[in-house]
Design a protein around this motif. Sequence first.
Motif, PDB file in Angstrom:
ATOM      1  N   GLY A   1     -19.524   8.727  10.465  1.00  0.00           N
ATOM      2  CA  GLY A   1     -18.754   7.670   9.822  1.00  0.00           C
ATOM      3  C   GLY A   1     -17.771   8.211   8.808  1.00  0.00           C
ATOM      4  O   GLY A   1     -17.840   9.383   8.408  1.00  0.00           O
ATOM      5  N   THR A   2     -16.844   7.364   8.422  1.00  0.00           N
ATOM      6  CA  THR A   2     -15.843   7.731   7.424  1.00  0.00           C
ATOM      7  C   THR A   2     -15.597   6.556   6.482  1.00  0.00           C
ATOM      8  O   THR A   2     -15.802   5.396   6.831  1.00  0.00           O
ATOM      9  CB  THR A   2     -14.501   8.117   8.076  1.00  0.00           C
ATOM     10  OG1 THR A   2     -13.971   6.993   8.781  1.00  0.00           O
ATOM     11  CG2 THR A   2     -14.662   9.290   9.021  1.00  0.00           C
ATOM     12  N   LEU A   3     -15.121   6.906   5.281  1.00  0.00           N
ATOM     13  CA  LEU A   3     -14.660   5.926   4.303  1.00  0.00           C
ATOM     14  C   LEU A   3     -13.265   6.324   3.860  1.00  0.00           C
ATOM     15  O   LEU A   3     -13.027   7.475   3.478  1.00  0.00           O
ATOM     16  CB  LEU A   3     -15.593   5.874   3.086  1.00  0.00           C
ATOM     17  CG  LEU A   3     -15.033   5.160   1.843  1.00  0.00           C
ATOM     18  CD1 LEU A   3     -14.877   3.659   2.108  1.00  0.00           C
ATOM     19  CD2 LEU A   3     -15.928   5.397   0.629  1.00  0.00           C
ATOM     20  N   ARG A   4     -12.332   5.364   3.923  1.00  0.00           N
ATOM     21  CA  ARG A   4     -10.993   5.550   3.370  1.00  0.00           C
ATOM     22  C   ARG A   4     -10.788   4.472   2.316  1.00  0.00           C
ATOM     23  O   ARG A   4     -10.773   3.285   2.634  1.00  0.00           O
ATOM     24  CB  ARG A   4      -9.928   5.422   4.465  1.00  0.00           C
ATOM     25  CG  ARG A   4      -9.884   6.573   5.448  1.00  0.00           C
ATOM     26  CD  ARG A   4      -8.982   6.241   6.626  1.00  0.00           C
ATOM     27  NE  ARG A   4      -9.582   5.253   7.503  1.00  0.00           N
ATOM     28  CZ  ARG A   4      -8.891   4.482   8.345  1.00  0.00           C
ATOM     29  NH1 ARG A   4      -7.560   4.572   8.380  1.00  0.00           N
ATOM     30  NH2 ARG A   4      -9.500   3.617   9.125  1.00  0.00           N
ATOM     31  N   SER A   5     -10.664   4.911   1.093  1.00  0.00           N
ATOM     32  CA  SER A   5     -10.513   3.968  -0.019  1.00  0.00           C
ATOM     33  C   SER A   5      -9.363   4.440  -0.882  1.00  0.00           C
ATOM     34  O   SER A   5      -9.318   5.614  -1.276  1.00  0.00           O
ATOM     35  CB  SER A   5     -11.809   3.902  -0.835  1.00  0.00           C
ATOM     36  OG  SER A   5     -11.691   2.996  -1.901  1.00  0.00           O
ATOM     37  N   ASN A   6      -8.423   3.561  -1.169  1.00  0.00           N
ATOM     38  CA  ASN A   6      -7.288   3.968  -1.999  1.00  0.00           C
ATOM     39  C   ASN A   6      -6.587   2.755  -2.593  1.00  0.00           C
ATOM     40  O   ASN A   6      -6.725   1.617  -2.126  1.00  0.00           O
ATOM     41  CB  ASN A   6      -6.285   4.798  -1.206  1.00  0.00           C
ATOM     42  CG  ASN A   6      -5.821   4.146   0.068  1.00  0.00           C
ATOM     43  OD1 ASN A   6      -6.353   4.480   1.134  1.00  0.00           O
ATOM     44  ND2 ASN A   6      -4.865   3.239   0.006  1.00  0.00           N
ATOM     45  N   SER A   7      -5.830   3.024  -3.657  1.00  0.00           N
ATOM     46  CA  SER A   7      -5.001   1.998  -4.274  1.00  0.00           C
ATOM     47  C   SER A   7      -3.999   1.467  -3.264  1.00  0.00           C
ATOM     48  O   SER A   7      -3.566   2.183  -2.354  1.00  0.00           O
ATOM     49  CB  SER A   7      -4.240   2.567  -5.470  1.00  0.00           C
ATOM     50  OG  SER A   7      -5.092   3.213  -6.366  1.00  0.00           O
ATOM     51  N   GLY A   8      -3.605   0.208  -3.446  1.00  0.00           N
ATOM     52  CA  GLY A   8      -2.550  -0.344  -2.617  1.00  0.00           C
ATOM     53  C   GLY A   8      -1.209   0.288  -2.939  1.00  0.00           C
ATOM     54  O   GLY A   8      -0.983   0.800  -4.043  1.00  0.00           O
ATOM     55  N   LEU A   9      -0.296   0.248  -1.991  1.00  0.00           N
ATOM     56  CA  LEU A   9       1.015   0.866  -2.167  1.00  0.00           C
ATOM     57  C   LEU A   9       1.909  -0.007  -3.042  1.00  0.00           C
ATOM     58  O   LEU A   9       1.666  -1.198  -3.203  1.00  0.00           O
ATOM     59  CB  LEU A   9       1.665   1.084  -0.799  1.00  0.00           C
ATOM     60  CG  LEU A   9       0.900   1.972   0.183  1.00  0.00           C
ATOM     61  CD1 LEU A   9       1.719   2.173   1.449  1.00  0.00           C
ATOM     62  CD2 LEU A   9       0.527   3.301  -0.439  1.00  0.00           C
ATOM     63  N   PRO A  10       2.967   0.584  -3.604  1.00  0.00           N
ATOM     64  CA  PRO A  10       3.867  -0.189  -4.483  1.00  0.00           C
ATOM     65  C   PRO A  10       4.570  -1.316  -3.725  1.00  0.00           C
ATOM     66  O   PRO A  10       4.940  -1.166  -2.555  1.00  0.00           O
ATOM     67  CB  PRO A  10       4.879   0.851  -4.968  1.00  0.00           C
ATOM     68  CG  PRO A  10       4.250   2.174  -4.725  1.00  0.00           C
ATOM     69  CD  PRO A  10       3.362   1.999  -3.533  1.00  0.00           C
ATOM     70  N   GLN A  11       4.759  -2.412  -4.418  1.00  0.00           N
ATOM     71  CA  GLN A  11       5.571  -3.520  -3.925  1.00  0.00           C
ATOM     72  C   GLN A  11       6.847  -3.616  -4.757  1.00  0.00           C
ATOM     73  O   GLN A  11       6.871  -3.212  -5.919  1.00  0.00           O
ATOM     74  CB  GLN A  11       4.831  -4.855  -4.051  1.00  0.00           C
ATOM     75  CG  GLN A  11       3.857  -5.168  -2.952  1.00  0.00           C
ATOM     76  CD  GLN A  11       3.322  -6.583  -3.092  1.00  0.00           C
ATOM     77  OE1 GLN A  11       3.520  -7.249  -4.109  1.00  0.00           O
ATOM     78  NE2 GLN A  11       2.619  -7.050  -2.071  1.00  0.00           N
ATOM     79  N   SER A  12       7.879  -4.161  -4.162  1.00  0.00           N
ATOM     80  CA  SER A  12       9.103  -4.462  -4.907  1.00  0.00           C
ATOM     81  C   SER A  12       9.181  -5.969  -5.125  1.00  0.00           C
ATOM     82  O   SER A  12       8.393  -6.736  -4.570  1.00  0.00           O
ATOM     83  CB  SER A  12      10.328  -3.971  -4.138  1.00  0.00           C
ATOM     84  OG  SER A  12      10.429  -4.655  -2.898  1.00  0.00           O
ATOM     85  N   ARG A  13      10.113  -6.385  -5.938  1.00  0.00           N
ATOM     86  CA  ARG A  13      10.452  -7.792  -6.116  1.00  0.00           C
ATOM     87  C   ARG A  13      11.984  -7.881  -6.079  1.00  0.00           C
ATOM     88  O   ARG A  13      12.667  -7.427  -7.002  1.00  0.00           O
ATOM     89  CB  ARG A  13       9.922  -8.346  -7.437  1.00  0.00           C
ATOM     90  CG  ARG A  13       8.428  -8.538  -7.488  1.00  0.00           C
ATOM     91  CD  ARG A  13       7.990  -9.680  -6.563  1.00  0.00           C
ATOM     92  NE  ARG A  13       6.551  -9.922  -6.681  1.00  0.00           N
ATOM     93  CZ  ARG A  13       5.620  -9.287  -5.967  1.00  0.00           C
ATOM     94  NH1 ARG A  13       5.992  -8.366  -5.087  1.00  0.00           N
ATOM     95  NH2 ARG A  13       4.348  -9.583  -6.124  1.00  0.00           N
ATOM     96  N   THR A  14      12.497  -8.434  -4.987  1.00  0.00           N
ATOM     97  CA  THR A  14      13.936  -8.507  -4.767  1.00  0.00           C
ATOM     98  C   THR A  14      14.420  -9.929  -4.978  1.00  0.00           C
ATOM     99  O   THR A  14      13.814 -10.890  -4.480  1.00  0.00           O
ATOM    100  CB  THR A  14      14.277  -8.052  -3.329  1.00  0.00           C
ATOM    101  OG1 THR A  14      13.779  -6.731  -3.121  1.00  0.00           O
ATOM    102  CG2 THR A  14      15.779  -8.061  -3.112  1.00  0.00           C
ATOM    103  N   TYR A  15      15.507 -10.056  -5.700  1.00  0.00           N
ATOM    104  CA  TYR A  15      16.116 -11.359  -5.972  1.00  0.00           C
ATOM    105  C   TYR A  15      17.504 -11.358  -5.345  1.00  0.00           C
ATOM    106  O   TYR A  15      18.323 -10.470  -5.611  1.00  0.00           O
ATOM    107  CB  TYR A  15      16.202 -11.592  -7.472  1.00  0.00           C
ATOM    108  CG  TYR A  15      16.602 -12.991  -7.886  1.00  0.00           C
ATOM    109  CD1 TYR A  15      16.153 -14.111  -7.198  1.00  0.00           C
ATOM    110  CD2 TYR A  15      17.429 -13.181  -8.993  1.00  0.00           C
ATOM    111  CE1 TYR A  15      16.510 -15.394  -7.585  1.00  0.00           C
ATOM    112  CE2 TYR A  15      17.790 -14.463  -9.408  1.00  0.00           C
ATOM    113  CZ  TYR A  15      17.320 -15.561  -8.695  1.00  0.00           C
ATOM    114  OH  TYR A  15      17.677 -16.837  -9.092  1.00  0.00           O
ATOM    115  N   THR A  16      17.754 -12.340  -4.485  1.00  0.00           N
ATOM    116  CA  THR A  16      19.057 -12.445  -3.831  1.00  0.00           C
ATOM    117  C   THR A  16      19.960 -13.333  -4.673  1.00  0.00           C
ATOM    118  O   THR A  16      19.754 -14.556  -4.753  1.00  0.00           O
ATOM    119  CB  THR A  16      18.904 -13.012  -2.415  1.00  0.00           C
ATOM    120  OG1 THR A  16      18.039 -12.160  -1.656  1.00  0.00           O
ATOM    121  CG2 THR A  16      20.254 -13.103  -1.721  1.00  0.00           C
TER     122      THR A  16
END
Length: 939
Positions: A830-845
Amino acid sequence: MTGLLSVPGHAQTDSSIVGVVSDATGAVVPGVSVQITGASLIGTGRQTTTDSGGRYRVIDLRPGIYTVTFTAPGFSVLRHENVELAAAFTQTLDAALVLGANNDTVTVSLQAPLVDVQDSVTEQVIDRKALDTVPTGHDIFGVGQLIAGVTTSTPDVGGTTGMQQATLQVHGSSGNDNVFLVDGMWIQHTGFSGNQTGAYYNDSLLENIVYTTDTLPAEAPIGGIQINMIPREGGNQFHGSVFGTGANQFLQSGNLTPDLVKLGLTAPNRIDTIYDINPGLGGPILKDRLWFFGSFRRWGANNFLANTFTPQGTQALDDNRLTDAALRLTGQISKNQRLTVSYDRGFKFRGHRPNNLLTANFNDPLADVVQKTWLNYIAQAKWTFTPTPKLALELGMTLMPVNYNLGFEPGVVAGAVAAYDQITSTISRVSPRADNDRGTFRAYMTSATYVSGRHSLKTGLQMRTGSWQEAFTMNNNMIQVYNSGVPNSIRLYNAPLAHRETMPVDLGWYLQDTWKISKRITINPGIRFQHTNMTIPQQSSPVAQWTVTPIVVNGQSYGTYQAAQNGYVLWNTFSPRLGISWDVFGDSKTAVRGGVSKYDRLEGTTLVQNINQNFLAYRTCPWSATALAPYSMDPNVLPTSYAEIPAGIQAQCTAFSNNGAHLDPGIKRPYQMEYTAMIQHQFGSSTSASAAYYHRTFYDLYGIVNQAVPSTSYTPVTITNPINGQPLTVYNQNKSTLGLSKLYEQTLPNLFQHYNGVEFTVNTRFRKGSVFGSFTWGRSIGTPDGSSTSNDFNNPNNLINLAGNLGYDAPFQIRIGGNYSIWKKIQVSGTLRSNSGLPQSRTYTVTTSIVPGLTQVTQNVFVAAPGSYRYPFQNLVDLRVSKSWSIRERVQFEPVADLFNVFNTSAVTAAVTTIGPSLLKPSGIDFGRMARLGGKVTF
């Protein structure tokens, strides 16, 4: 699973066995005959003699299990059996001879060492046993997600993402810096960023996969992650295997939660069917002279797409299949010469691939493209010659065409124009464009390795050359842009056209040494010279639908025209590398190592493609009820020629996006400096642990600036930041500069990127199994540059909240895996992969409804720095249970049951990040718990 180790090594295909031979008093013994034999060696084996210091080194060894025999007059023969040599590993094997007759033999069986005290490279080796044991999707990208420090965009669950190649990053490396090799030879083309291969890999063809991540020697062209696939070879006995596995939607659990429903997810991504059939066979054609190994693989993953539906209302399907057939021949030309040749042909079909022009979270199935790869193979030849035990020569070449089409979906309404909603992140009606892509890549390599006393010197040349061409067609050569369903603008393209860029030569010369300056200290100095030349051939396209002013050359009118630019990019760079390894106690169990390395960043022809005047470009015109108000026109009725665009609207159109584009003659090649330090210790005979520090800083990053519209040509305007209600300054372009364009791609000193991180690893093996684990903490911070954005850096709107967490930055990562034989050949892994979520942006049009009189028509700005928001934490556990039966002598049958995403997590992996009613609406989550059933027969 003993093959999954974090070890230093040579960063090359072959391995070495080194050591010192002494007698019972500790005095060194010169002139000892050292012979190495094993099933991995074609022919009669390898032989050398200890020098005056009792030292020996046998180079150019394939991974495998060997017997090492020491013979000297007056001493008993000493035989070390079951010497397990990993790929790209320098194994220290000292010998102590005892007095006796030559017909007396002392036999010793040793466990493979866990610490390489000779080299400073950090690499992790996945051997065939681990590939067969660890529950993965059986591709190099899915397996790579188990490597310490490696991050990618979307976690793979049981092969669900294996139909499209991923980008891997490690310890803050650039997304450009992925290098793929087969048997130590490059297999990636020169197009795009130079980091893609276009080939999909036949799992049963691989003996080992070597992931090299840090303190790379001069032989490696760049930093980042280097993946070397070491192919299997035949042997003097016939052997083979047949592997098969699969799953369907009835073997998967639903993982839609009330929280996801609140975010707008009504139908999560899930599998329809997934399968993998992979037989392989090898053996002798002529014993000890000519071996073969062949393999065939057919695999596919058909996945339902999240929140995406057909016109009939059923959930849309992303249908994929891959096929690969490969043959490899290994011949012993003479006692000291070996020749390998291989041919690997791949076929790909993807029925609903997102288009290559615009990225959106949701694609109407009719707005996808059909991918058909019609010519794609890897042909290789490699000659190895060891004229003396101290000298090894290599010569190799690779030929790899990559040709595929991305065609419009059947069923598209004739004349339909692509619609892109930039607020809801949706593309509908038809794909924005169709592509016909073709390229040819060639690579050549030669090297010489010489062992003398305390030195192991290697020098060589590596060269790749290639071209890339794309032909584009579009419906009405237009895209209509909406804001939450309301027409906003139209983009008018200069299609149809075909562009071409070439890399006549990308040549590297390197010299590296493994210098044992004392019994305990080894340094690994190296230097690399790189010459890179990119060219744009003369090319043109006819006057097109939206050509404003034809270009006249020698009396001929063109829509676009690019004069030949030979040597448009001409870089000559030097990259020194220095590693050091200290065998602290002289027992090959504790090593302190580190390195300082300079690496060029990998570049492909995208660098010159962006300033090719014959490349795809567009101009934006306002096309909304407000903009058209004086003209009594319906914004949903689109023009088919300039004559149908009112003059007042034409005056508000921007320039074509590549007008007047040039490359600054003084542009520098981006590079990075990497600093590493590690301590590794072996506890007892079965456990090793390490602690390491990594730092990486990039320099001479480049980007595009519009010199015709400097930053002073923008007027600040204060609006309200929609996420916090605070004032936000945006910038309106002066009307007098509208339509002006003089784009320069140049080095920009204000761009920066750096990484700092620490990492801890542990590997242990025991009688019935093994365990590995790692913990990584690190941060990648900086600004995007021209390798990831074509934004104008003179536009101050593009600098708002520009700096932040970069790429696949995941500050916390945990990787754990293991296997255990329970009872009667029943094995659990078995394996475990655990990590922080990746960066998100916030775009305003920003539009004219927010800033009246906005010259740019629309302007996207970041209202928060990347990394201020993140995707959820990832926690994925995968398990495998198998049982091996002996059907008859040399025939084993092993049924396998895999369970992926055991705890049925549903972390969001992709979502709309544009401010508006669809903000955070998921377009992808972890695939739900899935069982894959299958088995393997080996003989």
